[in-house]
Design a protein around this motif. Structure first.
Motif, PDB file in Angstrom:
ATOM      1  N   ALA A  32      63.735 113.836 -10.597  1.00 40.67           N
ATOM      2  CA  ALA A  32      62.397 113.594 -11.145  1.00 40.67           C
ATOM      3  C   ALA A  32      61.764 112.362 -10.507  1.00 40.67           C
ATOM      4  O   ALA A  32      60.570 112.360 -10.182  1.00 40.67           O
ATOM      5  CB  ALA A  32      62.468 113.425 -12.660  1.00 40.67           C
ATOM      6  N   ASN A  33      62.548 111.325 -10.299  1.00 37.72           N
ATOM      7  CA  ASN A  33      62.026 110.122  -9.655  1.00 37.72           C
ATOM      8  C   ASN A  33      61.727 110.359  -8.176  1.00 37.72           C
ATOM      9  O   ASN A  33      60.770 109.813  -7.637  1.00 37.72           O
ATOM     10  CB  ASN A  33      62.990 108.953  -9.828  1.00 37.72           C
ATOM     11  CG  ASN A  33      63.055 108.489 -11.276  1.00 37.72           C
ATOM     12  OD1 ASN A  33      62.100 108.597 -12.021  1.00 37.72           O
ATOM     13  ND2 ASN A  33      64.212 107.987 -11.671  1.00 37.72           N
ATOM     14  N   ALA A  34      62.545 111.155  -7.515  1.00 37.51           N
ATOM     15  CA  ALA A  34      62.334 111.445  -6.095  1.00 37.51           C
ATOM     16  C   ALA A  34      61.090 112.283  -5.866  1.00 37.51           C
ATOM     17  O   ALA A  34      60.447 112.184  -4.822  1.00 37.51           O
ATOM     18  CB  ALA A  34      63.559 112.149  -5.517  1.00 37.51           C
ATOM     19  N   SER A  35      60.718 113.106  -6.833  1.00 35.07           N
ATOM     20  CA  SER A  35      59.526 113.931  -6.683  1.00 35.07           C
ATOM     21  C   SER A  35      58.241 113.112  -6.825  1.00 35.07           C
ATOM     22  O   SER A  35      57.184 113.563  -6.423  1.00 35.07           O
ATOM     23  CB  SER A  35      59.538 115.074  -7.695  1.00 35.07           C
ATOM     24  OG  SER A  35      59.441 114.558  -8.999  1.00 35.07           O
ATOM     25  N   ARG A  36      58.337 111.929  -7.408  1.00 31.11           N
ATOM     26  CA  ARG A  36      57.261 110.936  -7.481  1.00 31.11           C
ATOM     27  C   ARG A  36      56.071 111.332  -8.353  1.00 31.11           C
ATOM     28  O   ARG A  36      55.048 110.670  -8.315  1.00 31.11           O
ATOM     29  CB  ARG A  36      56.789 110.570  -6.076  1.00 31.11           C
ATOM     30  CG  ARG A  36      57.871 109.952  -5.233  1.00 31.11           C
ATOM     31  CD  ARG A  36      57.393 109.530  -3.890  1.00 31.11           C
ATOM     32  NE  ARG A  36      56.305 108.590  -4.027  1.00 31.11           N
ATOM     33  CZ  ARG A  36      55.449 108.287  -3.070  1.00 31.11           C
ATOM     34  NH1 ARG A  36      55.571 108.837  -1.895  1.00 31.11           N
ATOM     35  NH2 ARG A  36      54.491 107.428  -3.265  1.00 31.11           N
ATOM     36  N   TYR A  37      56.163 112.401  -9.132  1.00 30.54           N
ATOM     37  CA  TYR A  37      55.021 112.762  -9.958  1.00 30.54           C
ATOM     38  C   TYR A  37      54.778 111.734 -11.053  1.00 30.54           C
ATOM     39  O   TYR A  37      53.632 111.529 -11.472  1.00 30.54           O
ATOM     40  CB  TYR A  37      55.160 114.175 -10.531  1.00 30.54           C
ATOM     41  CG  TYR A  37      56.237 114.372 -11.579  1.00 30.54           C
ATOM     42  CD1 TYR A  37      55.974 114.163 -12.919  1.00 30.54           C
ATOM     43  CD2 TYR A  37      57.518 114.801 -11.229  1.00 30.54           C
ATOM     44  CE1 TYR A  37      56.953 114.361 -13.879  1.00 30.54           C
ATOM     45  CE2 TYR A  37      58.485 115.003 -12.178  1.00 30.54           C
ATOM     46  CZ  TYR A  37      58.207 114.780 -13.500  1.00 30.54           C
ATOM     47  OH  TYR A  37      59.176 114.979 -14.448  1.00 30.54           O
ATOM     48  N   ARG A  38      55.826 111.067 -11.496  1.00 27.42           N
ATOM     49  CA  ARG A  38      55.659 110.045 -12.535  1.00 27.42           C
ATOM     50  C   ARG A  38      54.947 108.810 -11.995  1.00 27.42           C
ATOM     51  O   ARG A  38      54.294 108.093 -12.747  1.00 27.42           O
ATOM     52  CB  ARG A  38      57.016 109.644 -13.105  1.00 27.42           C
ATOM     53  CG  ARG A  38      57.665 110.744 -13.920  1.00 27.42           C
ATOM     54  CD  ARG A  38      59.014 110.308 -14.427  1.00 27.42           C
ATOM     55  NE  ARG A  38      59.674 111.363 -15.179  1.00 27.42           N
ATOM     56  CZ  ARG A  38      60.959 111.372 -15.446  1.00 27.42           C
ATOM     57  NH1 ARG A  38      61.737 110.387 -15.044  1.00 27.42           N
ATOM     58  NH2 ARG A  38      61.488 112.360 -16.124  1.00 27.42           N
ATOM     59  N   GLN A  39      55.048 108.568 -10.711  1.00 25.29           N
ATOM     60  CA  GLN A  39      54.367 107.421 -10.109  1.00 25.29           C
ATOM     61  C   GLN A  39      52.851 107.603 -10.100  1.00 25.29           C
ATOM     62  O   GLN A  39      52.114 106.637  -9.944  1.00 25.29           O
ATOM     63  CB  GLN A  39      54.862 107.186  -8.685  1.00 25.29           C
ATOM     64  CG  GLN A  39      56.299 106.754  -8.616  1.00 25.29           C
ATOM     65  CD  GLN A  39      56.763 106.540  -7.191  1.00 25.29           C
ATOM     66  OE1 GLN A  39      55.968 106.529  -6.266  1.00 25.29           O
ATOM     67  NE2 GLN A  39      58.061 106.373  -7.026  1.00 25.29           N
ATOM     68  N   TYR A  40      52.402 108.827 -10.249  1.00 24.00           N
ATOM     69  CA  TYR A  40      50.971 109.111 -10.324  1.00 24.00           C
ATOM     70  C   TYR A  40      50.515 109.332 -11.766  1.00 24.00           C
ATOM     71  O   TYR A  40      49.382 109.733 -12.006  1.00 24.00           O
ATOM     72  CB  TYR A  40      50.630 110.315  -9.448  1.00 24.00           C
ATOM     73  CG  TYR A  40      50.675 109.958  -7.984  1.00 24.00           C
ATOM     74  CD1 TYR A  40      49.534 109.512  -7.332  1.00 24.00           C
ATOM     75  CD2 TYR A  40      51.856 110.031  -7.260  1.00 24.00           C
ATOM     76  CE1 TYR A  40      49.572 109.156  -5.994  1.00 24.00           C
ATOM     77  CE2 TYR A  40      51.908 109.677  -5.929  1.00 24.00           C
ATOM     78  CZ  TYR A  40      50.761 109.236  -5.298  1.00 24.00           C
ATOM     79  OH  TYR A  40      50.792 108.875  -3.979  1.00 24.00           O
ATOM     80  N   GLY A  41      51.397 109.089 -12.717  1.00 21.42           N
ATOM     81  CA  GLY A  41      51.055 109.179 -14.126  1.00 21.42           C
ATOM     82  C   GLY A  41      51.159 110.558 -14.726  1.00 21.42           C
ATOM     83  O   GLY A  41      50.741 110.779 -15.862  1.00 21.42           O
ATOM     84  N   PHE A  42      51.698 111.516 -13.976  1.00 23.21           N
ATOM     85  CA  PHE A  42      51.819 112.876 -14.483  1.00 23.21           C
ATOM     86  C   PHE A  42      52.999 113.019 -15.424  1.00 23.21           C
ATOM     87  O   PHE A  42      53.980 112.280 -15.342  1.00 23.21           O
ATOM     88  CB  PHE A  42      52.051 113.867 -13.335  1.00 23.21           C
ATOM     89  CG  PHE A  42      50.827 114.201 -12.547  1.00 23.21           C
ATOM     90  CD1 PHE A  42      49.701 114.720 -13.143  1.00 23.21           C
ATOM     91  CD2 PHE A  42      50.816 114.029 -11.176  1.00 23.21           C
ATOM     92  CE1 PHE A  42      48.593 115.046 -12.411  1.00 23.21           C
ATOM     93  CE2 PHE A  42      49.706 114.355 -10.427  1.00 23.21           C
ATOM     94  CZ  PHE A  42      48.589 114.858 -11.042  1.00 23.21           C
TER      95      PHE A  42
END
Length: 127
Positions: A32-42
């Motif tokens: 989940a962290n590698a996909s980086r969607y959380r870094q964009y607030g998703f």
């Protein structure tokens, strides 16, 4: 994400086993962290394709607050994408905040469609 009679999930089996859960949870968090969607607030459910009728019906079932929050996350991520950089670290989605808010609605819509299909194609025999 596939929903239907052929979709099989190992999640309940893995969650019921402490040993498997200890092995799979770190890998899932890494992914989940590698996909980086959380870094964009998703949140994870923000990435579900909206073009299918079942997802459209599920989106109609969200509360006003959930609908507003989803739209805000999409607009904020679009702005970050235009700037070619992720959000500030304090604005990232935390793993405990990343809950499935749309998936239960999609599952209900798919189950209702399957039940409707079953009842619409039932054969009535006269005695």
């Amino acid at each position: 994400m596939v929903f239907g009679p052929l979709s099989v999930s190992l999640a309940p089996y893995i969650q019921s086993s402490k040993t498997l859960s200890k092995w799979v949870t770190p890998v899932a968090n890494w992914y989940a962290n590698a996909s980086r969607y959380r870094q964009y607030g998703f949140k994870y459910d923000d990435l579900v394709m909206e073009e299918t009728p079942s997802v459209q019906r599920a989106l109609d079932r969200l509360t006003l607050r959930e609908t507003y929050d989803r739209a805000y996350r999409l607009k904020r991520a679009s702005q970050a994408s235009v700037l070619h950089k992720p959000l500030e670290k304090d604005q990232w989605t935390k793993s405990e905040e990343d809950v499935r808010y749309l998936t239960p609605h999609i599952s209900n819509v798919v189950a209702e469609d399957a039940e409707r299909q079953k009842w619409d194609t039932i054969l009535v025999k006269k005695n």
